[in-house]
Scaffold this active site. Sequence first.
Site, mmCIF file in Angstrom:
data_model
loop_
_atom_site.group_PDB
_atom_site.id
_atom_site.type_symbol
_atom_site.label_atom_id
_atom_site.label_comp_id
_atom_site.label_asym_id
_atom_site.label_seq_id
_atom_site.Cartn_x
_atom_site.Cartn_y
_atom_site.Cartn_z
ATOM 1 N N CYS A 4 75.644 46.408 59.079
ATOM 2 C CA CYS A 4 74.700 47.068 59.984
ATOM 3 C C CYS A 4 74.111 46.090 61.006
ATOM 4 C CB CYS A 4 73.616 47.773 59.174
ATOM 5 S SG CYS A 4 72.745 49.068 60.107
ATOM 6 N N HIS A 57 76.106 50.972 53.942
ATOM 7 C CA HIS A 57 75.160 50.424 52.974
ATOM 8 C C HIS A 57 75.516 50.969 51.595
ATOM 9 C CE1 HIS A 57 72.399 48.826 56.043
ATOM 10 N NE2 HIS A 57 72.544 49.967 56.690
#
Length: 245
Positions: A94, A195
């Site tokens: 990310c 994630h």
Amino acid sequence: MLELKIAHMYPDLLNLYGDRGNMRCLKMRLEWRGCGVQIVPVYLKDNRPLQDFDLVFLGGGSDREQNIIYQDLAGKAEQLWQGIEDGLPVLAICGGYQLLGQYYRSIQGDDMQGLGFFNYYTQGESGRLIGNIVIEWENGGQAQSVVGFENHGGRTYFNDQKLAFLGRVLKGSGNNGKDGGEGLKYKNLVGSYMHGPLLPKNPALADFFIAAMLASHGVDSNQPLDNRMEAFAHDQACRRAMGGK
């Protein structure tokens, strides 16, 4: 016994959504193969050479955290890029993934410079891309699924068509929700918006990194592990993400 070291970059700042679980996954899977493993936190102003490590991990963080670490990380950019070119395994999630590109432009139009390793940029846009995601990636000539969870407001766009996605989106949004790609794959580097953490749900991807780490020491990583539990968890997560029961 082979001793390996993993650099966990800025764990006090880049620590969203359980990403540190990626480090625990690698440590356990290496220990099951008889290796010793040190997970070394690397904080701001820590100048130890990144070439001393067998893998570098950059987790997710907000715009604020990315701004805080940028100058420090920029000071390590030359050695990090040389390591990547030499085959150093790197996992960037990310915010860490975004930092490897040219820049991040917020929805308000403010620019945050990236390291410029790769010719892509990230644009903040209205609404967040949130939810379970499944992609297909090629591993050793075989198509395999990777499952995770995404939650990002930035959309990443590749300027260079030669850049390779980590995989093609089967369910979810990926880099930008438009071009069907998720993440980046370059040599032994993986950037991704997934994630969850990513690696415990995807033992094949974890073993991709392990193979690269061991190969740098001339060690064959073909020792099989009993992955029945991990495979079951992976399959269940994929099934639920794709709308099955």
